[in-house]
Design a protein around this motif. Structure first.
Motif, mmCIF file in Angstrom:
data_model
loop_
_atom_site.group_PDB
_atom_site.id
_atom_site.type_symbol
_atom_site.label_atom_id
_atom_site.label_comp_id
_atom_site.label_asym_id
_atom_site.label_seq_id
_atom_site.Cartn_x
_atom_site.Cartn_y
_atom_site.Cartn_z
ATOM 1 N N ASP A 26 -5.257 6.716 -10.482
ATOM 2 C CA ASP A 26 -4.352 5.910 -11.314
ATOM 3 C C ASP A 26 -3.229 5.258 -10.510
ATOM 4 O O ASP A 26 -2.342 4.620 -11.066
ATOM 5 C CB ASP A 26 -3.747 6.766 -12.428
ATOM 6 C CG ASP A 26 -2.900 7.926 -11.889
ATOM 7 O OD1 ASP A 26 -3.220 8.435 -10.795
ATOM 8 O OD2 ASP A 26 -1.934 8.323 -12.557
ATOM 9 N N ILE A 27 -3.268 5.416 -9.181
ATOM 10 C CA ILE A 27 -2.200 4.898 -8.321
ATOM 11 C C ILE A 27 -2.796 4.102 -7.166
ATOM 12 O O ILE A 27 -3.781 4.522 -6.555
ATOM 13 C CB ILE A 27 -1.327 6.047 -7.767
ATOM 14 C CG1 ILE A 27 -0.625 6.796 -8.906
ATOM 15 C CG2 ILE A 27 -0.292 5.519 -6.779
ATOM 16 C CD1 ILE A 27 0.144 8.025 -8.457
ATOM 17 N N GLU A 28 -2.168 2.967 -6.863
ATOM 18 C CA GLU A 28 -2.611 2.163 -5.726
ATOM 19 C C GLU A 28 -1.395 1.608 -4.983
ATOM 20 O O GLU A 28 -0.530 0.975 -5.584
ATOM 21 C CB GLU A 28 -3.488 0.997 -6.188
ATOM 22 C CG GLU A 28 -3.963 0.114 -5.040
ATOM 23 C CD GLU A 28 -4.700 -1.127 -5.501
ATOM 24 O OE1 GLU A 28 -5.209 -1.857 -4.639
ATOM 25 O OE2 GLU A 28 -4.746 -1.367 -6.735
ATOM 26 N N VAL A 29 -1.332 1.844 -3.674
ATOM 27 C CA VAL A 29 -0.286 1.260 -2.843
ATOM 28 C C VAL A 29 -0.719 -0.160 -2.496
ATOM 29 O O VAL A 29 -1.724 -0.374 -1.828
ATOM 30 C CB VAL A 29 -0.058 2.083 -1.562
ATOM 31 C CG1 VAL A 29 0.967 1.386 -0.657
ATOM 32 C CG2 VAL A 29 0.423 3.488 -1.908
ATOM 33 N N ILE A 30 0.040 -1.152 -2.969
ATOM 34 C CA ILE A 30 -0.351 -2.553 -2.784
ATOM 35 C C ILE A 30 0.454 -3.248 -1.687
ATOM 36 O O ILE A 30 0.167 -4.400 -1.341
ATOM 37 C CB ILE A 30 -0.209 -3.344 -4.099
ATOM 38 C CG1 ILE A 30 1.248 -3.324 -4.591
ATOM 39 C CG2 ILE A 30 -1.162 -2.811 -5.149
ATOM 40 C CD1 ILE A 30 1.519 -4.258 -5.750
ATOM 41 N N GLY A 31 1.474 -2.551 -1.146
ATOM 42 C CA GLY A 31 2.265 -3.189 -0.109
ATOM 43 C C GLY A 31 3.239 -2.228 0.536
ATOM 44 O O GLY A 31 3.516 -1.146 0.009
ATOM 45 N N GLU A 32 3.747 -2.625 1.709
ATOM 46 C CA GLU A 32 4.707 -1.820 2.450
ATOM 47 C C GLU A 32 5.820 -2.704 2.989
ATOM 48 O O GLU A 32 5.630 -3.907 3.211
ATOM 49 C CB GLU A 32 4.023 -1.129 3.636
ATOM 50 C CG GLU A 32 2.892 -0.199 3.268
ATOM 51 C CD GLU A 32 2.228 0.392 4.507
ATOM 52 O OE1 GLU A 32 2.975 0.746 5.457
ATOM 53 O OE2 GLU A 32 0.992 0.472 4.548
ATOM 54 N N ALA A 33 6.988 -2.105 3.178
ATOM 55 C CA ALA A 33 8.129 -2.814 3.776
ATOM 56 C C ALA A 33 8.922 -1.815 4.607
ATOM 57 O O ALA A 33 8.955 -0.622 4.300
ATOM 58 C CB ALA A 33 9.005 -3.422 2.696
ATOM 59 N N GLN A 41 11.391 -9.144 -0.841
ATOM 60 C CA GLN A 41 10.439 -10.251 -0.707
ATOM 61 C C GLN A 41 9.031 -9.835 -1.125
ATOM 62 O O GLN A 41 8.343 -10.563 -1.849
ATOM 63 C CB GLN A 41 10.447 -10.757 0.733
ATOM 64 C CG GLN A 41 11.753 -11.429 1.149
ATOM 65 C CD GLN A 41 11.843 -11.687 2.641
ATOM 66 O OE1 GLN A 41 10.906 -11.413 3.388
ATOM 67 N NE2 GLN A 41 12.981 -12.199 3.079
ATOM 68 N N LYS A 42 8.594 -8.656 -0.664
ATOM 69 C CA LYS A 42 7.252 -8.169 -1.003
ATOM 70 C C LYS A 42 7.147 -7.884 -2.497
ATOM 71 O O LYS A 42 6.105 -8.123 -3.116
ATOM 72 C CB LYS A 42 6.940 -6.901 -0.208
ATOM 73 C CG LYS A 42 6.694 -7.126 1.289
ATOM 74 C CD LYS A 42 5.314 -7.683 1.535
ATOM 75 C CE LYS A 42 5.012 -7.789 3.031
ATOM 76 N NZ LYS A 42 4.806 -6.481 3.674
ATOM 77 N N SER A 43 8.223 -7.384 -3.093
ATOM 78 C CA SER A 43 8.209 -7.096 -4.531
ATOM 79 C C SER A 43 8.079 -8.371 -5.346
ATOM 80 O O SER A 43 7.336 -8.426 -6.335
ATOM 81 C CB SER A 43 9.484 -6.351 -4.936
ATOM 82 O OG SER A 43 9.551 -5.081 -4.338
ATOM 83 N N LEU A 44 8.801 -9.405 -4.942
ATOM 84 C CA LEU A 44 8.711 -10.689 -5.647
ATOM 85 C C LEU A 44 7.303 -11.271 -5.528
ATOM 86 O O LEU A 44 6.803 -11.917 -6.447
ATOM 87 C CB LEU A 44 9.735 -11.669 -5.073
ATOM 88 C CG LEU A 44 11.199 -11.356 -5.375
ATOM 89 C CD1 LEU A 44 12.122 -12.274 -4.585
ATOM 90 C CD2 LEU A 44 11.489 -11.478 -6.870
ATOM 91 N N GLU A 45 6.664 -11.030 -4.399
ATOM 92 C CA GLU A 45 5.323 -11.559 -4.159
ATOM 93 C C GLU A 45 4.243 -10.746 -4.871
ATOM 94 O O GLU A 45 3.335 -11.304 -5.496
ATOM 95 C CB GLU A 45 5.047 -11.561 -2.656
ATOM 96 C CG GLU A 45 3.644 -11.991 -2.263
ATOM 97 C CD GLU A 45 3.377 -11.788 -0.783
ATOM 98 O OE1 GLU A 45 2.189 -11.806 -0.395
ATOM 99 O OE2 GLU A 45 4.337 -11.613 -0.015
ATOM 100 N N LEU A 46 4.355 -9.417 -4.809
ATOM 101 C CA LEU A 46 3.270 -8.549 -5.280
ATOM 102 C C LEU A 46 3.475 -7.996 -6.687
ATOM 103 O O LEU A 46 2.521 -7.515 -7.302
ATOM 104 C CB LEU A 46 3.095 -7.379 -4.293
ATOM 105 C CG LEU A 46 2.755 -7.776 -2.845
ATOM 106 C CD1 LEU A 46 2.794 -6.555 -1.940
ATOM 107 C CD2 LEU A 46 1.385 -8.450 -2.789
#
Length: 217
Positions: A26-33, A41-46
């Motif tokens: 039920d969990i997926e890591v979609i990005g890192e910073a 920036q990554k949050s606004l994008e993803l």
């Protein structure tokens, strides 16, 4: 599926968290910073559901500043602060910044998973020792008169309080609000507990003070 963005300045920490979290269906890591500005920036994008945000990142924007800015830009995104500091000051600052929760880096994996699922569902999460201290401080402030417990009342409880102060019986209040007498009694018990009051005269007095009757004292 809970979409996660990891924001931590240590690549090894991010890698370990990613491996742990992606093992759950039920969990997926979609990005890192690696620092706050990149996290924003990554949050606004993803558009993650939850940002797991390190509190202390020496390079770039720190976790608290990033949380404050991110909540203005993406208010629906929950932010879970990950910190090594078991300290009241950091806890309160994180909450004031808009974080949905706070968990220690030393917490067991199961607790981290519970915290992520809790904030993703729109709830708040504090690690147990923080919750205990927060409650102790709140109770102490309430006893010293530093907290206005009236603000804890729900809109329905304020309605019930108003009608009680006007002299209506539980049955009459139930008829006016189109609820059961039992529900009225429950609301009455809850509001009396929150206000730390035991008698009708006390309730009438606070209703007057708060202007619930159209005039105050």
């Amino acid at each position: 599926m809970i979409k996660i963005l990891l924001c931590d300045d240590h690549a090894v920490v991010r890698m370990g968290l990613k491996m742990l979290l992606n093992n759950h269906s039920d969990i997926e890591v979609i990005g890192e910073a690696s620092e706050g500005n990149e996290g924003i920036q990554k949050s606004l994008e993803l558009k993650p559901n939850v940002v797991v945000m390190d509190l202390s990142m020496p390079h770039g924007k720190d976790g608290l500043s990033a949380t404050t800015e991110l909540k203005k830009l993406l208010p629906e995104t929950a932010i879970l602060i990950l910190t090594m500091h078991d300290d009241e000051e950091y806890l309160f600052r994180a909450i004031q910044a808009g974080a949905s929760g706070c968990i220690l880096k030393s917490a067991p994996h199961d607790e981290l998973l519970s915290a992520i699922r809790s904030v993703a569902a729109g709830n708040a999460y504090l690690h147990p020792s923080a919750t205990k201290r927060l409650m102790e401080e709140y109770i102490g402030n309430a006893r010293n008169g530093n907290v206005d417990t009236f603000n804890l009342l729900s809109d329905r409880e304020k309605e019930v309080l108003t009608l009680i102060a006007k002299g209506f019986s539980n049955k009459e209040i139930a008829e006016q609000l189109v609820i059961s007498v039992k529900t009225v009694e429950t609301h009455k018990g809850n509001l009396m507990e929150k206000l730390q009051m035991k008698t009708r005269p006390e309730l009438v007095e606070i209703a007057l003070k708060k202007g619930l009757l159209g005039y105050g004292i």
